[in-house]
Design an enzyme around this catalytic site. Structure first.
Site, PDB file in Angstrom:
ATOM      1  CB  SER A 116      34.620  46.115  37.828  1.00  0.00           C
ATOM      2  OG  SER A 116      35.083  44.936  38.384  1.00  0.00           O
ATOM      3  CG  HIS A 137      30.758  42.525  38.183  1.00  0.00           C
ATOM      4  ND1 HIS A 137      30.341  43.311  39.226  1.00  0.00           N
ATOM      5  CD2 HIS A 137      32.114  42.640  38.150  1.00  0.00           C
ATOM      6  CE1 HIS A 137      31.393  43.870  39.795  1.00  0.00           C
ATOM      7  NE2 HIS A 137      32.470  43.489  39.150  1.00  0.00           N
ATOM      8  CD  GLU A 149      26.595  43.991  40.241  1.00  0.00           C
ATOM      9  OE1 GLU A 149      26.001  44.798  40.966  1.00  0.00           O
ATOM     10  OE2 GLU A 149      27.686  44.263  39.686  1.00  0.00           O
ATOM     11  CG  ASN A 187      31.792  48.374  42.021  1.00  0.00           C
ATOM     12  OD1 ASN A 187      32.073  48.308  43.209  1.00  0.00           O
ATOM     13  ND2 ASN A 187      32.361  47.611  41.111  1.00  0.00           N
TER      14      ASN A 187
HETATM   15  P1  NAI Z   1      44.520  40.133  37.802  1.00  0.00           P
HETATM   16  O1  NAI Z   1      45.508  41.163  37.445  1.00  0.00           O
HETATM   17  O2  NAI Z   1      44.626  39.397  39.097  1.00  0.00           O
HETATM   18  O3  NAI Z   1      44.507  39.023  36.629  1.00  0.00           O
HETATM   19  C1  NAI Z   1      44.425  39.328  35.272  1.00  0.00           C
HETATM   20  C2  NAI Z   1      45.094  38.196  34.477  1.00  0.00           C
HETATM   21  O4  NAI Z   1      44.817  38.398  33.093  1.00  0.00           O
HETATM   22  C3  NAI Z   1      46.619  38.172  34.639  1.00  0.00           C
HETATM   23  O5  NAI Z   1      47.039  36.870  35.010  1.00  0.00           O
HETATM   24  C4  NAI Z   1      47.148  38.556  33.242  1.00  0.00           C
HETATM   25  O6  NAI Z   1      48.337  37.879  32.894  1.00  0.00           O
HETATM   26  C5  NAI Z   1      45.996  38.131  32.349  1.00  0.00           C
HETATM   27  N1  NAI Z   1      45.903  38.863  31.093  1.00  0.00           N
HETATM   28  C6  NAI Z   1      46.041  40.188  30.892  1.00  0.00           C
HETATM   29  N2  NAI Z   1      45.835  40.495  29.599  1.00  0.00           N
HETATM   30  C7  NAI Z   1      45.539  39.328  28.972  1.00  0.00           C
HETATM   31  C8  NAI Z   1      45.211  38.989  27.625  1.00  0.00           C
HETATM   32  N3  NAI Z   1      45.147  39.917  26.677  1.00  0.00           N
HETATM   33  N4  NAI Z   1      44.933  37.703  27.332  1.00  0.00           N
HETATM   34  C9  NAI Z   1      45.008  36.740  28.293  1.00  0.00           C
HETATM   35  N5  NAI Z   1      45.318  37.007  29.589  1.00  0.00           N
HETATM   36  C10 NAI Z   1      45.577  38.283  29.914  1.00  0.00           C
HETATM   37  O7  NAI Z   1      43.091  40.834  37.651  1.00  0.00           O
HETATM   38  P2  NAI Z   1      41.717  40.484  38.392  1.00  0.00           P
HETATM   39  O8  NAI Z   1      41.635  41.222  39.666  1.00  0.00           O
HETATM   40  O9  NAI Z   1      41.522  39.006  38.384  1.00  0.00           O
HETATM   41  O10 NAI Z   1      40.668  41.173  37.401  1.00  0.00           O
HETATM   42  C11 NAI Z   1      40.341  40.634  36.149  1.00  0.00           C
HETATM   43  C12 NAI Z   1      39.063  41.262  35.636  1.00  0.00           C
HETATM   44  O11 NAI Z   1      38.008  41.057  36.582  1.00  0.00           O
HETATM   45  C13 NAI Z   1      39.119  42.771  35.390  1.00  0.00           C
HETATM   46  O12 NAI Z   1      38.298  43.066  34.290  1.00  0.00           O
HETATM   47  C14 NAI Z   1      38.539  43.331  36.674  1.00  0.00           C
HETATM   48  O13 NAI Z   1      37.988  44.606  36.496  1.00  0.00           O
HETATM   49  C15 NAI Z   1      37.451  42.314  36.960  1.00  0.00           C
HETATM   50  N6  NAI Z   1      37.025  42.210  38.364  1.00  0.00           N
HETATM   51  C16 NAI Z   1      37.915  42.275  39.388  1.00  0.00           C
HETATM   52  C17 NAI Z   1      37.497  42.155  40.713  1.00  0.00           C
HETATM   53  C18 NAI Z   1      38.463  42.199  41.847  1.00  0.00           C
HETATM   54  O14 NAI Z   1      38.032  42.378  42.991  1.00  0.00           O
HETATM   55  N7  NAI Z   1      39.758  42.016  41.624  1.00  0.00           N
HETATM   56  C19 NAI Z   1      36.074  41.954  41.040  1.00  0.00           C
HETATM   57  C20 NAI Z   1      35.222  41.806  39.876  1.00  0.00           C
HETATM   58  C21 NAI Z   1      35.694  41.968  38.599  1.00  0.00           C
END
Ligand code: NAI
Length: 343
Positions: A116, A137, A149, A187
């Site tokens: 993001s 995105h 995006e 954003n």
């Molecule tokens: P989350 O915390 O729900 O999930 C992240 C997952 O990645 C976790 O299950 C974790 O165990 C895993 N993980 C962490 N490091 C890792 C690695 N090195 N290798 C493999 N797995 C790994 O996070 P979320 O909210 O799903 O966000 C993920 C990405 O998406 C981030 O980059 C965030 O900025 C982006 N994003 C999030 C949005 C949101 O509304 N939550 C919207 C759009 C993008």
């Protein structure tokens, strides 16, 4: 097509569901071994629910789930034509993942990041073939939100941009093209919705209920800025503001608010902690009286509030257009589909 998804959290599991629904084979990997299983259980629940409601044909939920395979090693992603990364929002971690991936996948496998706020160019720079890297995105929840995006890195090839655009359309998404700049479209353009509302509050011109009421009743937004910040979570919303502020070389237009910073410090993160600008208790929502400043609500005050916030939003959108961040059509699409703006 085979899609690799890395990170089985909120975003990764949503994107996996989208890809499998669009007939792709999905390989889902997460560093936390129990995360993919939890994600699959969540998808099963969501898809079965859609089937029960008649929104999916009978048997379709099982068919979609059968296309998702949980994998334990990065090397199992060898067969992927495209990998979408949705892991923790940390540049060094994402860079080392992309670097490691390159030695596992085929030479023409597309490597996409769902970041993001980080620079796609900086992530791509970790690769020996950065022209295959791109930002995709998605919005939360990915199965419901149509907007994606597409943010090519400086190094991304035209062919990869076209392939990503085609793939997103095949998945039923509406892609918009955006330059690799902080906050992309949504954003960035949305910042004043929160920032200007916080300024109005901090100046003592109006309180949270007056501002929220003006923005919903008079301007037609689905939620007011304070109710929305409480829903997003102040930790998340404040971090985005701070990141955008720092990434724009501390442009004062994006300066965060102390009022919101204090909420984060106090752990009053909004709905998820039971308290933010509003207090959520036993199913009821009450404004925290300390944020009820200014004069009582009147239509004249409401119009004044709307003008201040909406003009700042228009200004931000015009600025994004001026700097060639995206086309005016894509800015409008992004703001209506990504954050449900009324216009
Ligand atoms: P989350 O915390 O729900 O999930 C992240 C997952 O990645 C976790 O299950 C974790 O165990 C895993 N993980 C962490 N490091 C890792 C690695 N090195 N290798 C493999 N797995 C790994 O996070 P979320 O909210 O799903 O966000 C993920 C990405 O998406 C981030 O980059 C965030 O900025 C982006 N994003 C999030 C949005 C949101 O509304 N939550 C919207 C759009 C993008």
């Amino acid at each position: 097509m085979t899609i690799g998804i890395i990170g089985a959290g909120s975003m990764g599991s949503g994107i996996a569901q989208v890809a499998a629904t669009a007939d792709c084979r999905v390989l889902l990997y997460d560093a936390a071994t129990d995360a993919p299983r939890r994600a699959l259980a969540g998808m099963e629940k969501a898809l079965t629910n859609l089937e029960t409601k008649g929104k999916l044909p009978a048997g379709e939920a099982a068919a979609i789930l059968s296309r998702i395979e949980l994998v334990q090693e990065l090397s199992a992603l060898k067969a992927a034509d495209c990998i979408i990364e949705a892991i923790v929002e940390n540049l060094e971690v994402k860079k080392s993942l992309f670097k490691a991936l390159e030695s596992e996948v085929s030479s023409d496998c597309i490597l996409a990041t769902n970041t993001s706020s980080l620079s796609v160019t900086a992530i791509a720079a970790a690769c020996t073939r950065p022209e295959r890297c791109i930002g995709l995105h998605f919005f939360n929840p990915a199965p419901i939100m149509r907007l994606v995006e597409i943010a090519p890195a400086l190094q991304t090839s035209e062919a990869v941009v076209r392939q990503a655009d085609t793939l997103m359309r095949q998945w039923g998404k509406t892609p918009v093209l955006v330059k690799d700049t902080p906050g992309f479209i949504v954003n960035r353009v949305a910042r004043p919705f929160y920032g200007e509302a916080l300024r109005i509050l901090d100046e003592g011109m109006a309180g949270i209920t007056a501002i929220d009421r003006a923005m919903t009743e008079l301007a037609g937004f689905r939620m007011g800025p304070f109710a929305l910040m409480d829903l997003i979570g102040h930790d998340v919303n404040y971090t985005v503001t701070e990141t955008v502020f720092q990434s724009f070389f501390q442009d004062p237009r994006y300066r965060p608010s102390f009022t919101q910073k204090r909420l984060v410090e106090a752990g009053r993160l909004g709905r998820k902690s039971g308290r933010g600008f509003y207090i959520y208790k036993d199913g009821t929502t009450e404004p925290d009286s300390r944020y009820e400043t200014g004069e009582a609500y009147s239509e004249a005050l409401g119009q004044h509030i709307v003008r201040r916030i909406v003009v700042m939003l228009i200004n931000e959108a015009a600025d994004a257009l001026f700097w060639g961040i995206a086309s005016k059509e894509d800015i409008d699409l992004a703001m209506t589909l990504g954050v449900n703006y009324p216009k």
